[in-house]
Design a protein around this motif. Structure first.
Motif, PDB file in Angstrom:
ATOM      1  N   ILE A  83       0.853  -1.198   0.000  1.00 31.67           N
ATOM      2  CA  ILE A  83       0.000   0.000   0.000  1.00 31.67           C
ATOM      3  C   ILE A  83       0.886   1.245   0.000  1.00 31.67           C
ATOM      4  O   ILE A  83       0.647   2.202  -0.756  1.00 31.67           O
ATOM      5  N   ALA A  84       1.916   1.234   0.837  1.00 30.31           N
ATOM      6  CA  ALA A  84       2.796   2.411   0.936  1.00 30.31           C
ATOM      7  C   ALA A  84       3.454   2.703  -0.419  1.00 30.31           C
ATOM      8  O   ALA A  84       3.536   3.853  -0.853  1.00 30.31           O
ATOM      9  N   ARG A  85       3.888   1.660  -1.098  1.00 27.56           N
ATOM     10  CA  ARG A  85       4.577   1.873  -2.384  1.00 27.56           C
ATOM     11  C   ARG A  85       3.596   2.385  -3.447  1.00 27.56           C
ATOM     12  O   ARG A  85       3.961   3.194  -4.300  1.00 27.56           O
ATOM     13  N   ALA A  86       2.359   1.915  -3.378  1.00 25.54           N
ATOM     14  CA  ALA A  86       1.357   2.428  -4.334  1.00 25.54           C
ATOM     15  C   ALA A  86       1.124   3.919  -4.097  1.00 25.54           C
ATOM     16  O   ALA A  86       1.003   4.712  -5.040  1.00 25.54           O
ATOM     17  N   ILE A  87       1.089   4.327  -2.841  1.00 23.37           N
ATOM     18  CA  ILE A  87       0.883   5.746  -2.520  1.00 23.37           C
ATOM     19  C   ILE A  87       2.023   6.579  -3.099  1.00 23.37           C
ATOM     20  O   ILE A  87       1.809   7.577  -3.806  1.00 23.37           O
ATOM     21  N   THR A  88       3.258   6.164  -2.810  1.00 21.05           N
ATOM     22  CA  THR A  88       4.420   6.958  -3.253  1.00 21.05           C
ATOM     23  C   THR A  88       4.513   6.989  -4.776  1.00 21.05           C
ATOM     24  O   THR A  88       4.799   8.037  -5.366  1.00 21.05           O
ATOM     25  N   ALA A  89       4.246   5.864  -5.415  1.00 18.01           N
ATOM     26  CA  ALA A  89       4.351   5.820  -6.879  1.00 18.01           C
ATOM     27  C   ALA A  89       3.308   6.714  -7.537  1.00 18.01           C
ATOM     28  O   ALA A  89       3.557   7.295  -8.594  1.00 18.01           O
ATOM     29  N   ALA A  98       4.524   7.533   3.740  1.00 21.20           N
ATOM     30  CA  ALA A  98       3.469   6.640   3.240  1.00 21.20           C
ATOM     31  C   ALA A  98       3.271   5.481   4.214  1.00 21.20           C
ATOM     32  O   ALA A  98       2.139   5.079   4.513  1.00 21.20           O
ATOM     33  N   ARG A  99       4.380   4.948   4.734  1.00 19.34           N
ATOM     34  CA  ARG A  99       4.257   3.842   5.716  1.00 19.34           C
ATOM     35  C   ARG A  99       3.516   4.327   6.963  1.00 19.34           C
ATOM     36  O   ARG A  99       2.675   3.619   7.508  1.00 19.34           O
ATOM     37  N   GLY A 100       3.823   5.536   7.384  1.00 16.46           N
ATOM     38  CA  GLY A 100       3.117   6.091   8.550  1.00 16.46           C
ATOM     39  C   GLY A 100       1.636   6.235   8.260  1.00 16.46           C
ATOM     40  O   GLY A 100       0.786   5.946   9.117  1.00 16.46           O
ATOM     41  N   GLU A 101       1.315   6.659   7.044  1.00 16.26           N
ATOM     42  CA  GLU A 101      -0.106   6.809   6.693  1.00 16.26           C
ATOM     43  C   GLU A 101      -0.824   5.457   6.729  1.00 16.26           C
ATOM     44  O   GLU A 101      -1.952   5.357   7.204  1.00 16.26           O
ATOM     45  N   ALA A 145     -18.951   7.622  -0.665  1.00 15.20           N
ATOM     46  CA  ALA A 145     -17.742   8.210  -0.076  1.00 15.20           C
ATOM     47  C   ALA A 145     -16.802   8.664  -1.193  1.00 15.20           C
ATOM     48  O   ALA A 145     -16.557   7.916  -2.146  1.00 15.20           O
ATOM     49  N   ILE A 146     -16.289   9.884  -1.054  1.00 13.55           N
ATOM     50  CA  ILE A 146     -15.419  10.474  -2.089  1.00 13.55           C
ATOM     51  C   ILE A 146     -14.203  11.069  -1.389  1.00 13.55           C
ATOM     52  O   ILE A 146     -14.347  11.811  -0.416  1.00 13.55           O
ATOM     53  N   THR A 147     -13.010  10.724  -1.886  1.00 16.38           N
ATOM     54  CA  THR A 147     -11.794  11.117  -1.155  1.00 16.38           C
ATOM     55  C   THR A 147     -10.773  11.827  -2.060  1.00 16.38           C
ATOM     56  O   THR A 147     -10.810  11.691  -3.280  1.00 16.38           O
ATOM     57  N   PRO A 148      -9.837  12.561  -1.441  1.00 13.10           N
ATOM     58  CA  PRO A 148      -8.804  13.291  -2.188  1.00 13.10           C
ATOM     59  C   PRO A 148      -7.526  12.457  -2.342  1.00 13.10           C
ATOM     60  O   PRO A 148      -7.418  11.369  -1.783  1.00 13.10           O
ATOM     61  N   TRP A 149      -6.546  13.035  -3.045  1.00 10.32           N
ATOM     62  CA  TRP A 149      -5.327  12.302  -3.363  1.00 10.32           C
ATOM     63  C   TRP A 149      -4.259  12.442  -2.283  1.00 10.32           C
ATOM     64  O   TRP A 149      -3.280  11.713  -2.292  1.00 10.32           O
ATOM     65  N   ASN A 150      -4.380  13.404  -1.373  1.00 10.27           N
ATOM     66  CA  ASN A 150      -3.223  13.688  -0.510  1.00 10.27           C
ATOM     67  C   ASN A 150      -3.016  12.651   0.592  1.00 10.27           C
ATOM     68  O   ASN A 150      -1.914  12.490   1.089  1.00 10.27           O
ATOM     69  N   PHE A 151      -4.084  11.921   0.955  1.00 10.69           N
ATOM     70  CA  PHE A 151      -3.939  10.781   1.873  1.00 10.69           C
ATOM     71  C   PHE A 151      -4.714   9.610   1.267  1.00 10.69           C
ATOM     72  O   PHE A 151      -5.856   9.337   1.639  1.00 10.69           O
ATOM     73  N   PRO A 152      -4.078   8.904   0.318  1.00 13.05           N
ATOM     74  CA  PRO A 152      -4.823   7.939  -0.501  1.00 13.05           C
ATOM     75  C   PRO A 152      -5.347   6.719   0.247  1.00 13.05           C
ATOM     76  O   PRO A 152      -6.206   6.017  -0.277  1.00 13.05           O
ATOM     77  N   ILE A 153      -4.833   6.452   1.470  1.00 12.39           N
ATOM     78  CA  ILE A 153      -5.393   5.314   2.204  1.00 12.39           C
ATOM     79  C   ILE A 153      -6.075   5.740   3.513  1.00 12.39           C
ATOM     80  O   ILE A 153      -7.139   5.216   3.852  1.00 12.39           O
ATOM     81  N   MET A 315      10.516   7.473  -3.325  1.00  8.65           N
ATOM     82  CA  MET A 315      10.909   6.070  -3.132  1.00  8.65           C
ATOM     83  C   MET A 315      12.271   5.960  -2.444  1.00  8.65           C
ATOM     84  O   MET A 315      12.617   4.917  -1.896  1.00  8.65           O
ATOM     85  N   ASP A 316      13.048   7.041  -2.495  1.00  7.72           N
ATOM     86  CA  ASP A 316      14.355   7.064  -1.844  1.00  7.72           C
ATOM     87  C   ASP A 316      14.136   7.192  -0.329  1.00  7.72           C
ATOM     88  O   ASP A 316      13.537   8.157   0.130  1.00  7.72           O
TER      89      ASP A 316
END
Ligand code: NAP
Length: 481
Positions: A83-89, A98-101, A145-153, A315-316
């Motif tokens: 999930i974290a990698r999908a967020i960052t990508a 992303a991991r914290g999210e 439910a409709i959500t924004p991109w800044n916190f995707p999960i 990703m770095d």
């Protein structure tokens, strides 16, 4: 190439249109994934499924709903890195953030699983001997439910988990830029044993999908996180059928540093509040007010900290700031800085787009500190949604409270002080839904999240997290005595 799918009535599927759109990695300019371009036909199918599934899901005993949510929680922990990698990508935030999210997103699921068991009604003393009075708390019905991109999960679980816990079914549309994390969440939910139709995912045309749900009488509630402008549009649309609404909208957070504060703590707080997610959060500091006697020292310390931030592809592992979400976001930041400088602000550090290698193909802007900001500037009124920290001088407590409250928004506010009496006075005087006292990161599942004024209506998380997904029914029974 990753191909996302719609998830309707328990089936992964393509959009009726047969069309797809690209999701662009904002760090590299490359296509990260493609997603189906759904429209009102897919939205209607999703609403049909949510409507059909509602009666059984609402009747499913709360502990059974809670157990399914706990399986989803554990599934999220198992797949946290995916999930974290999908967020960052897809939207660029640093992988560590992303991991914290993902961590807090999973906690929303666990919290609401626990709350599912505590949907209590009341027994009420009657005014006459032959009546018995009580209340039932029942799910409002199928929810959009409709959500924004800044916190995707975390925005997904903050809505979906309380809805499911309360016994509602859900039709869900994530932001176009970042549906990948939600897609993995839906896989986890399906594997956890959620019955078909309880949770449905549609990507594509925002206005056509949500327009369909607004028009559909079976959808009883709209829960939205996003900009104030779109929130108002949806609230107007919902008013036609008196659908319930929860609106988590934009903010313009004041961040106040009093002269009695611990200045180093305040600088660290400003970094955490302003530069997390590259300034793309609804609760990030927008106006940094510093009392005159300590302003110069504060600005110098802030400059040093900002210049030490590492910028690059999220990703770095070493990166503190990733790219902005897209080129439009970079242009908005440029416009705000240009306007502020034209009106007298001084660039302390940063103040420009980064377009040299290795940033050339991405959406990067240098973290920026502006001094001598004032209220005539665009940056003082609109959300910048970028890494720009404007600093304003103030003289008195009374003055800064008046200036802090002088906005249509009322989501989050922060202040730094070591004076206990001031801490109480100022927390009470700030017209905001959330106040951080020496605390730049106050979001937690235990706390009610939400705003006042044009920042929205309703609260998510906290002890009342199910409240907005439940109706209270009053039952009055005449008995023979
Ligand atoms: P946005 O443009 O309002 O988009 C949010 C969602 O609304 C997306 O799913 C978007 O879909 C959809 N949408 C866009 N136009 C629509 C329309 N005409 N009809 C129906 N739906 C529509 O906001 P954003 O840029 O994604 O997110 C940033 C905003 O969210 C900021 O204002 C921020 O402060 C706010 N926010 C608030 C909170 C909070 O809890 N208060 C939390 C996070 C963010 P598409 O992506 O397909 O356009």
């Amino acid at each position: 190439m990753i191909r996302h799918r719609l998830f309707i009535d328990g089936e992964w599927q393509e959009a009726e249109s047969g069309q797809w759109y690209d999701i662009v990695n904002p760090a590299t300019g490359e296509t990260a994934a493609v997603a189906p371009y759904g429209d009102e036909r897919d939205a209607e199918k999703a609403a049909d499924a949510a409507h059909r599934a509602f009666a059984d899901w609402a009747k499913t005993p709360a502990p059974v709903r809670a157990d399914i949510l706990m399986r989803i929680y554990r599934g999220m922990l198992d797949r946290a890195e995916d999930i974290a990698r999908a967020i960052t990508a897809e939207m660029g935030k640093p992988i560590r953030e992303a991991r914290g999210e993902v961590g807090i997103a999973a906690e929303y699921v666990r919290w609401n699983a626990e709350e599912a068991r505590r949907i209590y009604g009341y027994t009420i003393p009657s005014q006459v001997p032959h009546k018995r009075l009580h209340t039932l708390r029942q799910p409002v019905g199928p929810v959009a439910a409709i959500t924004p991109w800044n916190f995707p999960i975390s925005m997904v679980t903050r809505k979906v988990a309380p809805a499911l816990a309360a016994g509602c079914t859900v039709v869900f549309k994530p932001a176009s830029q970042s549906p990948g994390a939600a897609a993995i969440f839906f896989q986890i939910a399906a594997e956890a044993g959620l019955p078909p139709g309880v949770l449905n995912l549609v990507t594509g045309s925002a206005s056509r999908i949500t327009g369909q749900w607004l028009a559909d009488r079976r959808i009883r509630k709209i829960t939205f996180t996003g900009s104030t402008e779109i929130g108002k549009q949806l609230a107007r649309g919902a008013a036609d059928q008196m659908k319930r609404v929860s609106m988590e909208l934009g903010g313009h957070a004041p961040f106040i540093v009093f002269e009695d504060a611990d200045l180093d703590l305040a600088v660290e707080g400003a970094i955490a509040s302003k530069f997390r997610n590259n300034g793309q959060t609804c609760i990030c500091a927008n106006r940094i007010y510093v009392q005159k006697s300590v302003k110069e020292a504060f600005v110098q310390k802030l400059k040093a900290r900002v210049e030490a931030l590492r910028i690059g592809d999220g990703m770095d592992e070493a990166v503190d700031l990733g790219p902005l979400v897209d080129q439009a976001a970079v242009r908005k930041v440029e416009e705000h800085v240009r306007d502020a400088v034209a009106k007298g602000a001084r660039v302390v550090t940063g103040g420009r787009r980064l377009d040299e290698p290795p940033f050339a193909k991405g959406c990067f802007y240098a973290p920026t500190v502006l001094d001598e900001a004032d209220e005539t500037m665009l940056i003082s009124r609109e959300e910048t949604f970028g890494p720009v920290a404007p600093v304003y001088a103030f003289e008195t407590e009374e003055e800064v409270i008046r200036r802090a409250n002088d906005t249509v928004y009322g989501l989050a506010a922060y202040f730094y002080t070591n004076d206990l009496s001031r801490a109480a006075r100022v927390s009470e005087a700030l017209e905001y839904g959330m106040v951080g006292v020496n605390d730049p990161v106050m979001t937690t599942v235990q706390g009610p999240f939400g705003g006042v004024k044009e920042s929205g209506v309703g609260r998510e998380g906290g002890p009342d997290s199910l409240h907005d997904f439940l109706e209270t029914k009053f039952v009055s029974t005449v008995i023979r005595i």
